[in-house]
Write an enzyme that holds these catalytic residues in place. Structure first.
Site, PDB file in Angstrom:
ATOM      1  N   SER A 126     -23.352 -61.287 -19.658  1.00  0.00           N
ATOM      2  CA  SER A 126     -23.969 -62.060 -18.524  1.00  0.00           C
ATOM      3  C   SER A 126     -24.630 -63.270 -18.826  1.00  0.00           C
ATOM      4  O   SER A 126     -25.177 -63.444 -19.886  1.00  0.00           O
ATOM      5  CB  SER A 126     -25.005 -61.237 -17.760  1.00  0.00           C
ATOM      6  OG  SER A 126     -25.890 -61.919 -16.977  1.00  0.00           O
ATOM      7  N   GLU A 128     -27.358 -64.395 -17.762  1.00  0.00           N
ATOM      8  CA  GLU A 128     -28.759 -64.221 -17.899  1.00  0.00           C
ATOM      9  C   GLU A 128     -29.190 -64.078 -19.383  1.00  0.00           C
ATOM     10  O   GLU A 128     -30.175 -64.131 -19.663  1.00  0.00           O
ATOM     11  CB  GLU A 128     -28.996 -62.734 -17.213  1.00  0.00           C
ATOM     12  CG  GLU A 128     -28.994 -62.932 -15.700  1.00  0.00           C
ATOM     13  CD  GLU A 128     -30.103 -63.813 -15.001  1.00  0.00           C
ATOM     14  OE1 GLU A 128     -31.151 -63.855 -15.357  1.00  0.00           O
ATOM     15  OE2 GLU A 128     -29.676 -64.784 -14.016  1.00  0.00           O
ATOM     16  N   TYR A 150     -33.694 -57.340 -17.813  1.00  0.00           N
ATOM     17  CA  TYR A 150     -32.156 -57.250 -17.467  1.00  0.00           C
ATOM     18  C   TYR A 150     -31.577 -58.100 -18.596  1.00  0.00           C
ATOM     19  O   TYR A 150     -30.508 -57.480 -19.290  1.00  0.00           O
ATOM     20  CB  TYR A 150     -31.454 -57.727 -16.033  1.00  0.00           C
ATOM     21  CG  TYR A 150     -30.192 -57.871 -15.771  1.00  0.00           C
ATOM     22  CD1 TYR A 150     -29.401 -56.710 -15.822  1.00  0.00           C
ATOM     23  CD2 TYR A 150     -29.822 -59.290 -16.195  1.00  0.00           C
ATOM     24  CE1 TYR A 150     -27.895 -56.936 -15.509  1.00  0.00           C
ATOM     25  CE2 TYR A 150     -28.077 -59.514 -15.708  1.00  0.00           C
ATOM     26  CZ  TYR A 150     -27.496 -58.300 -15.566  1.00  0.00           C
ATOM     27  OH  TYR A 150     -26.087 -58.519 -15.318  1.00  0.00           O
TER      28      TYR A 150
HETATM   29  P1  GDP Z   1     -29.643 -63.964 -10.788  1.00  0.00           P
HETATM   30  O1  GDP Z   1     -29.274 -65.064 -11.463  1.00  0.00           O
HETATM   31  O2  GDP Z   1     -28.992 -62.865 -11.253  1.00  0.00           O
HETATM   32  O3  GDP Z   1     -30.926 -63.340 -10.759  1.00  0.00           O
HETATM   33  O4  GDP Z   1     -28.993 -63.735  -9.279  1.00  0.00           O
HETATM   34  P2  GDP Z   1     -29.892 -63.697  -7.941  1.00  0.00           P
HETATM   35  O5  GDP Z   1     -28.905 -63.853  -6.804  1.00  0.00           O
HETATM   36  O6  GDP Z   1     -30.565 -62.415  -7.842  1.00  0.00           O
HETATM   37  O7  GDP Z   1     -31.099 -64.612  -7.855  1.00  0.00           O
HETATM   38  C1  GDP Z   1     -30.531 -66.198  -8.003  1.00  0.00           C
HETATM   39  C2  GDP Z   1     -32.128 -67.024  -7.902  1.00  0.00           C
HETATM   40  O8  GDP Z   1     -32.664 -66.816  -6.570  1.00  0.00           O
HETATM   41  C3  GDP Z   1     -33.124 -66.443  -8.669  1.00  0.00           C
HETATM   42  O9  GDP Z   1     -33.573 -67.510  -9.721  1.00  0.00           O
HETATM   43  C4  GDP Z   1     -34.151 -65.931  -7.843  1.00  0.00           C
HETATM   44  O10 GDP Z   1     -35.489 -65.847  -8.287  1.00  0.00           O
HETATM   45  C5  GDP Z   1     -33.835 -66.877  -6.638  1.00  0.00           C
HETATM   46  N1  GDP Z   1     -34.515 -66.232  -5.518  1.00  0.00           N
HETATM   47  C6  GDP Z   1     -35.377 -66.804  -4.671  1.00  0.00           C
HETATM   48  N2  GDP Z   1     -35.640 -65.856  -3.472  1.00  0.00           N
HETATM   49  C7  GDP Z   1     -34.973 -64.816  -3.741  1.00  0.00           C
HETATM   50  C8  GDP Z   1     -34.786 -63.875  -3.014  1.00  0.00           C
HETATM   51  O11 GDP Z   1     -35.582 -63.481  -1.987  1.00  0.00           O
HETATM   52  N3  GDP Z   1     -33.964 -62.848  -3.391  1.00  0.00           N
HETATM   53  C9  GDP Z   1     -32.922 -63.175  -4.502  1.00  0.00           C
HETATM   54  N4  GDP Z   1     -32.313 -62.063  -4.953  1.00  0.00           N
HETATM   55  N5  GDP Z   1     -33.180 -64.133  -5.488  1.00  0.00           N
HETATM   56  C10 GDP Z   1     -33.943 -65.262  -4.970  1.00  0.00           C
END
Ligand code: GDP
Length: 326
Positions: A126, A128, A150
């Site tokens: 990933s 990440e 993660y």
């Molecule tokens: P990630 O890159 O695997 O963490 O994918 P996500 O879709 O979960 O999150 C992408 C980005 O969106 C991260 O920087 C989160 O902090 C930001 N984010 C902001 N608000 C939210 C929220 O309400 N839900 C999620 N999932 N992400 C959020």
């Protein structure tokens, strides 16, 4: 003789798109499914009835050996993981066990069960792992600096894959996939949260969204494109690692702009409520992948653009949410 594939994480978006992709190619596809009465089992059975489901768990090595003995796969795709970054901060031990050690258990199961050394292994690594990025864009050689339990677990899984390749001469590949989304994405991820919300506002079902940090930027691609890259990696003469990305970075604001434009609403900001609960203890600010190695060696390129992807997701969510309204 038809080729055979075993997929862990069959109930996730990648598992389902990959299963469809392989079935189209004439593979016999087996999916590892966890737990009693797994509610996602029905979705796979209804949408892809040709997949044969095998009960097993990445936390239980003997179930993995059994699954290998039963399915006799030519290819194993390890997509199973606790994959939601926010939850990994709340359940770091579980994340380490499944996302990290789960990969080692599958590799160990293959080492034990596959005496003929015929199995090719794909590890879902990933972006990440890059976390607090050391350079931009990120390539296969960029050092890792994960920012969540993660990300740390994925780094372990990545290196144990390389280690088994080097130690036991296994055909083990690692695909470093940047964020990838689809109409099958879980509702907890930011893209799906935005596309569902746009659909619900349009349909008059919701007026407010509790949301976290708006400053992140991601290289978002389409899951259906990315599973093709997984398969291509296992068709090469030599196992290797590849970055799979679009090379384009978009902000969360871009995401909301596109999702709301799709439902004909210009100003979405009044609907958003900042909520501490969605903030993370540490963030990955910006990711951009360089997929030139995959393009050169695999002949892989993404086909679906970010606007097309968001359009596809909003359309799907409008259909789903409209049914709830009736
Ligand atoms: P990630 O890159 O695997 O963490 O994918 P996500 O879709 O979960 O999150 C992408 C980005 O969106 C991260 O920087 C989160 O902090 C930001 N984010 C902001 N608000 C939210 C929220 O309400 N839900 C999620 N999932 N992400 C959020």
């Amino acid at each position: 003789m038809a080729k055979r594939a075993l997929i862990t994480g069959i109930t996730g978006q990648d598992g389902m798109y990959l299963a469809e992709f392989l079935l189209d190619k004439g593979y016999l596809v087996f999916g590892l499914i966890r737990g009693q009465n797994n509610p996602k089992r029905l979705i796979v059975e209804q949408e892809i009835p040709k997949v044969e489901l095998i009960e097993g768990d990445l936390a239980d090595i003997s179930s993995l050996v059994e699954a290998l003995v039963y399915s006799e796969p030519d290819e194993v795709y390890n997509l199973g993981a606790m994959s939601f970054v926010a939850l990994s901060f709340k359940q770091p031990e579980l994340t380490g066990n499944i996302t990290g050690l789960g990969a080692m258990r599958m590799l160990e199961a293959i080492r034990i069960a596959d005496k003929a050394k015929k199995i090719k292994y794909y590890q879902a690594s990933s972006s990440e792992m890059f976390g607090k990025v050391r350079e931009t864009p990120q390539t296969e050689l960029t050092p890792f600096h994960p920012r969540s339990p993660y990300g740390v677990a994925k780094v372990y899984a990545h290196y144990i894959t390389l280690n088994y390749r080097e130690s036991y001469d296994m055909f083990a590949c690692s695909g470093i996939l940047f964020n990838h989304e689809s109409p099958r994405r879980g509702y907890e991820f930011v893209t799906r949260k935005a596309t569902r919300f746009a659909a619900r506002v349009k349909l008059g079902l919701q007026k407010e969204l509790a949301f976290g940090n708006f400053d992140s930027k991601r290289d978002w691609g389409y899951s259906g494109d990315y599973v093709r890259a997984m398969w291509l990696m296992l068709q090469q003469d030599k196992p290797d690692d590849y970055v799979i990305a679009t090379g384009e970075t978009h902000s969360i604001k871009d995401l909301f702009d596109l999702a709301f434009a799709e439902v004909g609403i210009k100003d979405w900001k009044p609907y958003i409520k900042q909520d501490e609960r969605f903030m993370r203890p540490a963030e990955v600010d910006v990711l951009t992948g360089d997929y030139s190695k995959a393009k050169k060696v695999l002949g892989w390129e993404p086909k679906v653009s970010f606007p097309e992807l968001i359009k596809m997701m909003v359309k799907n969510d409008l259909e789903i949410e409209a049914k709830k309204k009736d």
